[in-house]
Design an enzyme around this catalytic site. Structure first.
Site, mmCIF file in Angstrom:
data_model
loop_
_atom_site.group_PDB
_atom_site.id
_atom_site.type_symbol
_atom_site.label_atom_id
_atom_site.label_comp_id
_atom_site.label_asym_id
_atom_site.label_seq_id
_atom_site.Cartn_x
_atom_site.Cartn_y
_atom_site.Cartn_z
ATOM 1 N N ALA A 1 -83.039 -14.718 42.655
ATOM 2 C CA ALA A 1 -83.543 -13.587 43.009
ATOM 3 C C ALA A 1 -84.446 -13.001 41.783
ATOM 4 C CB ALA A 1 -82.291 -12.469 42.588
ATOM 5 N N HIS A 2 -84.745 -11.692 41.502
ATOM 6 C CA HIS A 2 -85.927 -11.179 40.564
ATOM 7 C C HIS A 2 -85.246 -11.554 39.114
ATOM 8 C CE1 HIS A 2 -84.123 -6.958 40.970
ATOM 9 N NE2 HIS A 2 -83.324 -7.831 40.627
#
Length: 342
Positions: A241-242
């Site tokens: 994820a980010h």
């Protein structure tokens, strides 16, 4: 590929026992070896095959002691598995990296910059202000967005999608279907129950010698960079994820998911289907067993985690024993209750 056994020994740092001039033109499993093939023996379970293999040569570790006569040529090395890996890498370089040139139809922006000996497969796309290093191989149907940088000797297999502003180092491998730089999962809940998208304006950075498996997804950062450091190996179907950071030489097996802004240390092992929540840190050299769920920061270097929620391996094994016996424990408690209150 055709090399003598002595040339292979020189390549992997080994010593030949047998025919130094024997010609090798392929690689094979030890149980499937044929004339002209080289195999390896690393697992003692396969030792019986070395006495009957038809392979021309076999890589073995320095401390290997034969229990029966061997007809094949041996190449003794410090570690047979590692040596075979080096040989396969050389084999790949001799075959895979031969592709050069720009196939048509493909698109290359006039503002992009391609290095020497680049391969650009049919129906591939290279966006504006993107720089492609020397000897990079981009296979058909791949998309490289604007303002990307891909350094020397990297291989991007068919169907990979690399979003704008992504930075990829040297000697990386990105397998088919991988998506690098898609939006992080950022949405702000509203009073009416809807969600407002939070623009994801950061990027993804892959350092040198990173491997990304098929259909893996690595999201861009909300701001800054999602960072995959040198030597990381990510398996198929992994979600990063980010703003995640993955430390050097960490390996992550299939179907693992790492939530936003978490930091994984160096030389960690995340087995299959591990889940890591967001905004936590994992220390260096930690091993996380398959299907574990890590819900809080773990600071013990070299530790082992198991279970969901994850706990120290030894403690979790004890917990599993107790859980396994819950039915009989309940029966005993009920009997005691009847005796006390009956």
């Amino acid at each position: 590929m055709e090399l003598t056994t002595q040339a292979i020994a020189n390549l992997v740092g080994g010593k030949v026992e047998g025919d130094e001039k024997a010609k090798i033109n392929t690689v094979a499993k030890i149980q499937e070896g044929t004339a002209g093939a080289i195999a390896f023996l690393a697992n003692p379970k396969y030792e019986n095959f070395i006495y009957e293999t038809k392979a021309t040569a076999v890589l073995v570790s320095e401390n290997f002691e034969a229990k029966e006569p061997i007809s094949t040529t041996l190449i003794r090395v410090p570690d047979a598995y590692t040596a075979f890996g080096k040989l396969l890498t050389a084999y790949q370089q001799m075959t895979l990296m031969k592709k050069v040139g720009i196939e048509k139809p493909s698109f290359q922006s006039s503002t992009s910059d391609l290095g020497e000996d680049v391969y650009l497969g049919a129906f591939s796309y290279v966006g504006e202000n993107t720089k492609i290093g020397n000897n990079v191989k981009i296979y058909p149907n791949s998309y490289i967005g604007d303002n990307c940088k891909i350094d020397d000797d990297t291989v991007i297999y068919a169907g990979v999608k690399i979003y704008s502003n992504t930075k990829i180092g040297k000697n990386c491998i990105i397998h088919s279907g991988a998506v690098i730089g898609s939006d992080g999962f950022g949405f702000a809940p509203q009073k009416d129950g809807s969600y407002q998208a939070i623009p994801q304006i950061g990027n993804v950075v892959l350092e040198d010698n990173v491997s990304i498996g098929a259909n893996a997804a690595i999201d861009c950062a909300t701001m800054g960079s999602t960072l995959i450091k040198q030597g990381v190996k990510i398996d198929n179907l992994v979600q990063i994820a980010h703003n995640v950071q993955i430390g050097k030489n960490t390996v992550i097996a299939a179907q693992t998911g790492v939530s936003g802004s978490s930091e994984i240390g160096e030389s960690c092992i995340l087995a299959g289907q591990v889940g890591v929540v967001g905004h936590i840190k994992i220390a260096d050299k930690v091993t996380i067993a398959a299907q574990s769920g890590v819900s809080k920061t773990y600071t013990k270097k070299g530790g082992n985690l198991l279970g969901s929620p994850a706990n120290e391996h030894g403690q979790q094994i004890k917990n599993f024993v107790v859980i396994k016996n819950l039915a009989s424990l309940k029966k005993k408690v009920d009997e005691l209750d009847r005796k006390v209150n009956g």
